[in-house]
Motif scaffolding. Structure first.
Motif, mmCIF file in Angstrom:
data_model
loop_
_atom_site.group_PDB
_atom_site.id
_atom_site.type_symbol
_atom_site.label_atom_id
_atom_site.label_comp_id
_atom_site.label_asym_id
_atom_site.label_seq_id
_atom_site.Cartn_x
_atom_site.Cartn_y
_atom_site.Cartn_z
ATOM 1 N N HIS A 1 -7.889 -8.368 0.217
ATOM 2 C CA HIS A 1 -7.399 -9.050 1.422
ATOM 3 C C HIS A 1 -8.390 -10.153 1.777
ATOM 4 O O HIS A 1 -9.592 -9.976 1.600
ATOM 5 C CB HIS A 1 -7.343 -8.092 2.606
ATOM 6 C CG HIS A 1 -6.437 -6.914 2.410
ATOM 7 N ND1 HIS A 1 -6.841 -5.757 1.799
ATOM 8 C CD2 HIS A 1 -5.135 -6.719 2.759
ATOM 9 C CE1 HIS A 1 -5.834 -4.894 1.775
ATOM 10 N NE2 HIS A 1 -4.782 -5.444 2.353
ATOM 11 N N LEU B 1 1.047 -7.133 13.062
ATOM 12 C CA LEU B 1 -0.357 -6.935 13.456
ATOM 13 C C LEU B 1 -0.898 -8.122 14.263
ATOM 14 O O LEU B 1 -2.083 -8.160 14.596
ATOM 15 C CB LEU B 1 -1.237 -6.692 12.220
ATOM 16 C CG LEU B 1 -0.983 -5.377 11.466
ATOM 17 C CD1 LEU B 1 -1.814 -5.311 10.185
ATOM 18 C CD2 LEU B 1 -1.283 -4.162 12.342
ATOM 19 N N GLN C 1 0.365 4.076 2.627
ATOM 20 C CA GLN C 1 0.680 3.786 4.033
ATOM 21 C C GLN C 1 2.170 3.919 4.349
ATOM 22 O O GLN C 1 2.600 3.612 5.466
ATOM 23 C CB GLN C 1 0.177 2.381 4.398
ATOM 24 C CG GLN C 1 -1.337 2.260 4.322
ATOM 25 C CD GLN C 1 -1.846 0.842 4.558
ATOM 26 O OE1 GLN C 1 -1.144 0.001 5.108
ATOM 27 N NE2 GLN C 1 -3.071 0.574 4.131
ATOM 28 N N GLU D 1 -7.248 -12.626 7.184
ATOM 29 C CA GLU D 1 -6.007 -12.119 7.783
ATOM 30 C C GLU D 1 -6.046 -12.237 9.307
ATOM 31 O O GLU D 1 -5.050 -12.578 9.929
ATOM 32 C CB GLU D 1 -5.833 -10.651 7.351
ATOM 33 C CG GLU D 1 -4.661 -9.917 7.983
ATOM 34 C CD GLU D 1 -4.510 -8.492 7.462
ATOM 35 O OE1 GLU D 1 -5.388 -8.065 6.670
ATOM 36 O OE2 GLU D 1 -3.544 -7.823 7.838
ATOM 37 N N SER E 1 4.056 -8.152 8.109
ATOM 38 C CA SER E 1 2.757 -7.599 8.481
ATOM 39 C C SER E 1 2.012 -8.551 9.420
ATOM 40 O O SER E 1 1.427 -8.132 10.421
ATOM 41 C CB SER E 1 1.941 -7.350 7.211
ATOM 42 O OG SER E 1 0.603 -7.069 7.509
ATOM 43 N N HIS F 1 -2.563 -12.229 2.515
ATOM 44 C CA HIS F 1 -2.648 -12.927 3.802
ATOM 45 C C HIS F 1 -3.107 -14.385 3.711
ATOM 46 O O HIS F 1 -2.299 -15.284 3.884
ATOM 47 C CB HIS F 1 -3.480 -12.114 4.809
ATOM 48 C CG HIS F 1 -3.025 -10.691 4.861
ATOM 49 N ND1 HIS F 1 -1.781 -10.348 5.345
ATOM 50 C CD2 HIS F 1 -3.578 -9.529 4.410
ATOM 51 C CE1 HIS F 1 -1.608 -9.045 5.218
ATOM 52 N NE2 HIS F 1 -2.673 -8.514 4.645
ATOM 53 N N LEU G 1 -5.478 -5.617 13.400
ATOM 54 C CA LEU G 1 -5.967 -5.102 12.117
ATOM 55 C C LEU G 1 -7.081 -4.052 12.187
ATOM 56 O O LEU G 1 -6.926 -2.940 11.694
ATOM 57 C CB LEU G 1 -6.408 -6.271 11.227
ATOM 58 C CG LEU G 1 -7.022 -5.836 9.878
ATOM 59 C CD1 LEU G 1 -5.994 -5.142 9.003
ATOM 60 C CD2 LEU G 1 -7.612 -7.039 9.144
ATOM 61 N N HIS H 1 0.864 -1.195 0.000
ATOM 62 C CA HIS H 1 0.000 0.000 0.000
ATOM 63 C C HIS H 1 0.894 1.237 0.000
ATOM 64 O O HIS H 1 1.454 1.585 1.045
ATOM 65 C CB HIS H 1 -0.850 0.041 1.277
ATOM 66 C CG HIS H 1 -1.731 -1.152 1.478
ATOM 67 N ND1 HIS H 1 -3.100 -1.096 1.327
ATOM 68 C CD2 HIS H 1 -1.456 -2.435 1.843
ATOM 69 C CE1 HIS H 1 -3.621 -2.289 1.588
ATOM 70 N NE2 HIS H 1 -2.650 -3.125 1.897
ATOM 71 N N THR I 1 -4.750 3.977 9.548
ATOM 72 C CA THR I 1 -4.800 3.843 8.092
ATOM 73 C C THR I 1 -5.774 4.824 7.451
ATOM 74 O O THR I 1 -5.408 5.534 6.504
ATOM 75 C CB THR I 1 -5.203 2.398 7.718
ATOM 76 O OG1 THR I 1 -4.401 1.511 8.471
ATOM 77 C CG2 THR I 1 -5.024 2.144 6.246
ATOM 78 N N ASP J 1 3.498 -5.756 2.257
ATOM 79 C CA ASP J 1 2.295 -5.179 2.854
ATOM 80 C C ASP J 1 2.597 -3.928 3.688
ATOM 81 O O ASP J 1 1.981 -3.706 4.732
ATOM 82 C CB ASP J 1 1.529 -6.218 3.692
ATOM 83 C CG ASP J 1 0.123 -5.744 4.065
ATOM 84 O OD1 ASP J 1 -0.461 -4.963 3.294
ATOM 85 O OD2 ASP J 1 -0.375 -6.139 5.135
ATOM 86 N N TRP K 1 -6.271 -0.889 14.012
ATOM 87 C CA TRP K 1 -5.152 -0.248 13.295
ATOM 88 C C TRP K 1 -5.670 0.499 12.053
ATOM 89 O O TRP K 1 -5.226 1.610 11.750
ATOM 90 C CB TRP K 1 -4.152 -1.350 12.942
ATOM 91 C CG TRP K 1 -2.982 -0.989 12.085
ATOM 92 C CD1 TRP K 1 -1.784 -0.475 12.488
ATOM 93 C CD2 TRP K 1 -2.887 -1.160 10.661
ATOM 94 N NE1 TRP K 1 -0.950 -0.314 11.399
ATOM 95 C CE2 TRP K 1 -1.609 -0.724 10.272
ATOM 96 C CE3 TRP K 1 -3.756 -1.638 9.665
ATOM 97 C CZ2 TRP K 1 -1.168 -0.751 8.946
ATOM 98 C CZ3 TRP K 1 -3.328 -1.671 8.352
ATOM 99 C CH2 TRP K 1 -2.054 -1.225 8.010
ATOM 100 N N LEU K 2 -6.632 -0.116 11.373
ATOM 101 C CA LEU K 2 -7.223 0.562 10.205
ATOM 102 C C LEU K 2 -7.882 1.869 10.623
ATOM 103 O O LEU K 2 -7.681 2.913 9.998
ATOM 104 C CB LEU K 2 -8.255 -0.349 9.517
ATOM 105 C CG LEU K 2 -7.716 -1.531 8.700
ATOM 106 C CD1 LEU K 2 -8.854 -2.462 8.277
ATOM 107 C CD2 LEU K 2 -6.942 -1.066 7.465
ATOM 108 N N ARG L 1 -11.210 -3.113 -1.234
ATOM 109 C CA ARG L 1 -10.258 -3.199 -0.109
ATOM 110 C C ARG L 1 -10.316 -4.556 0.588
ATOM 111 O O ARG L 1 -9.332 -5.266 0.679
ATOM 112 C CB ARG L 1 -10.543 -2.104 0.904
ATOM 113 C CG ARG L 1 -9.664 -2.217 2.105
ATOM 114 C CD ARG L 1 -9.708 -1.078 3.078
ATOM 115 N NE ARG L 1 -8.339 -0.847 3.482
ATOM 116 C CZ ARG L 1 -7.642 0.236 3.241
ATOM 117 N NH1 ARG L 1 -8.197 1.276 2.668
ATOM 118 N NH2 ARG L 1 -6.389 0.312 3.606
ATOM 119 N N PHE L 2 -11.502 -4.898 1.109
ATOM 120 C CA PHE L 2 -11.804 -6.240 1.634
ATOM 121 C C PHE L 2 -13.311 -6.303 1.837
ATOM 122 O O PHE L 2 -13.988 -5.268 1.844
ATOM 123 C CB PHE L 2 -10.986 -6.616 2.864
ATOM 124 C CG PHE L 2 -11.197 -5.865 4.162
ATOM 125 C CD1 PHE L 2 -11.693 -4.568 4.206
ATOM 126 C CD2 PHE L 2 -10.856 -6.471 5.376
ATOM 127 C CE1 PHE L 2 -11.846 -3.890 5.418
ATOM 128 C CE2 PHE L 2 -11.007 -5.816 6.584
ATOM 129 C CZ PHE L 2 -11.503 -4.523 6.598
#
Ligand code: GUN
Ligand code: ZN
Length: 442
Positions: free
Chosen positions: A240, A308, A90, A243, A304, A279, A101, A87, A109, A330, A104-105, A212-213
């Protein structure tokens, strides 16, 4: 090698590179002669593509007039590294403390990615990112931008300036994210289609449809992603999956009718050749079978996954099913741009699941294996005749401890292992794209 070295002339040669060479002809797990190592070799290029690779002594005194000779005697040249999932927005938030995760997003992020609505901000980040790839010997990368179309223009423009083969796409995200970072199913479709027309297969640029996911896309948006793949040939798809445990549980709630997290993507036609999933830690047997039979690839992101606290990926499980696997930084969940450091952590993760990863396997994954996972092995990944000459020049004695350790290395495999455990950007002496030097540590 060549039993009778070919004669060189100006039609076959405009540049020659002298060094020790190492590349892969196949997967070291599948064939004993997968690796070719040539001490004091010469790589012959014409217009940035490989004409031949052989012994320096066979050709050095017959290079045609006007041929440029890059002399890296004593250094080790390998095909450039493939980073199959990262990314660029990032970059500046790499190494941000203290969460798993989903938190953290939210915490790091999303606020960081918000800044990419500003084209000049995105340009500056994209320039830095591409320079950082080259400084680390990475020549091809599959890159997430942000939801902002400007962020995609910025990364493709920066790659184009350096003549890099880059895969990238606009993040699609229409729910479960801050308002400032949401598009809609329709706008994400239209903007992606415009970017595809502008960039896909223009020069060395390749476009990836990038939901994104599953948690941040509505069913309509996932359906729109599938439509893009059907409408434009040769596209990539990156996302993703599986993960983090909380993420997997959330997807089960959001999509109660789907058998598994991976099955959400499968349902919308997002599992296919040139699909790259970051992942893939918490997959089950049926998922792995689908990955294999559809030709989708896993991007293994060891730094990653450790940073994480996501879990330990098993490359042996993937291999048993015959799934394509590449290695990935990542960034910024990952903690290093260095593929050497990424292989270091991949080795340790593999140790933790009771398996092993030889240095040969590791460097295969970073080069030809990475190219294969991205369906680019017809063009890239080794020094086969006709391939595009993206390569990295490595200094095995870049630091005092590397010098000391290399002095007792008794084989090329031992040297490579020490390189991936001890090396980082300091071991990258130069990086060439289509034969041309685009980064030099000196
Ligand atoms: N899942 C959804 N978005 C992201 C991201 O930006 N990084 C990582 N590591 N996982 C994600
Ligand atoms: Zn990621």
């Amino acid at each position: 090698m060549n039993s009778q070295p070919m004669a060189l002339d100006n039609d076959s040669c405009d540049r020659a590179i002298r060094a020790n060479f190492l590349h892969f002809l196949g997967d070291p797990d599948e064939r004993d002669d997968a690796c070719e190592y040539i001490e004091d070799g010469l790589l012959i290029l014409k217009q940035g593509r490989v004409t031949a690779l052989g012994e320096a002594r066979d050709w050095l005194d017959q290079l045609p007039d006007g041929v440029e000779l890059d002399d890296y005697s004593g250094k080790l040249i390998m095909p450039g590294f493939f980073d199959t999932h990262t990314h660029y927005p990032q970059t500046e938030m790499i190494a941000s403390y203290g969460s798993q995760l989903l938190e953290w997003l939210e915490k790091y992020t999303f606020p960081t990615e918000r800044q990419f609505s500003d084209r000049s901000f995105a340009d500056s980040a994209a320039e830095f990112f591409c320079d950082e790839l080259l400084r680390n010997g990475t020549t091809t990368s599959a890159v997430f931008a942000t939801i902002h179309p400007e962020s995609v223009d910025a990364i493709f423009s920066a790659a184009q300036k350096r003549d890099m083969c880059l895969i990238a796409g606009k993040v699609m995200m229409d729910r479960n994210a801050p308002d400032y970072l949401c598009d809609t199913a329709e706008s994400s479709y239209t903007q992606s289609a415009e970017l595809i027309e502008r960039w896909h297969q223009k020069g060395r640029a390749l476009y990836a449809v990038t939901p994104r996911f599953a948690p941040t896309s509505s069913e309509q948006q996932l359906e729109a992603a599938g439509r893009l793949l059907k409408e434009f040939p040769g596209l990539y798809l990156q996302s993703h999956v599986a993960e983090n445990h909380a993420e997997v549980a959330w997807v089960a709630k959001l999509f109660p009718h789907r058998r598994s997290y991976l099955d959400v993507y499968d349902h919308y036609g997002l599992l296919a050749e040139r699909s790259i999933y970051g992942h893939c830690i918490h997959l089950d047997e049926a998922d792995r079978q689908r990955m294999a039979e559809t030709g989708a690839a896993i991007a293994f992101c060891p730094t990653s996954n450790l940073f994480l606290g996501s879990g330990l990926f098993s490359i042996a499980d993937a291999r048993q099913h015959g799934i394509r696997v590449g290695v990935a930084t990542d960034v910024g969940g990952g903690t290093s741009f260095s593929m050497l450091q990424t292989l270091n952590e991949a080795y340790k993760v593999t140790q933790m699941v009771g398996d092993t990863m030889t240095a040969m396997k590791a460097f295969y994954l970073a080069t030809l294996g990475g190219a294969k996972s991205l369906y680019l092995d017809q063009r890239l990944g080794n020094f086969g005749v006709g391939k595009e000459a993206d390569f990295v020049v490595l200094d095995l004695g870049a630091t005092p401890i590397m010098k000391r350790r290399m002095a007792r290395a008794d084989s090329i495999a031992d040297q490579l292992f020490a390189l991936m455990m001890l090396g980082d950007d300091r071991a990258v002496h130069a990086t060439h794209i289509m034969g041309q030097c685009r980064y030099s540590r000196a």
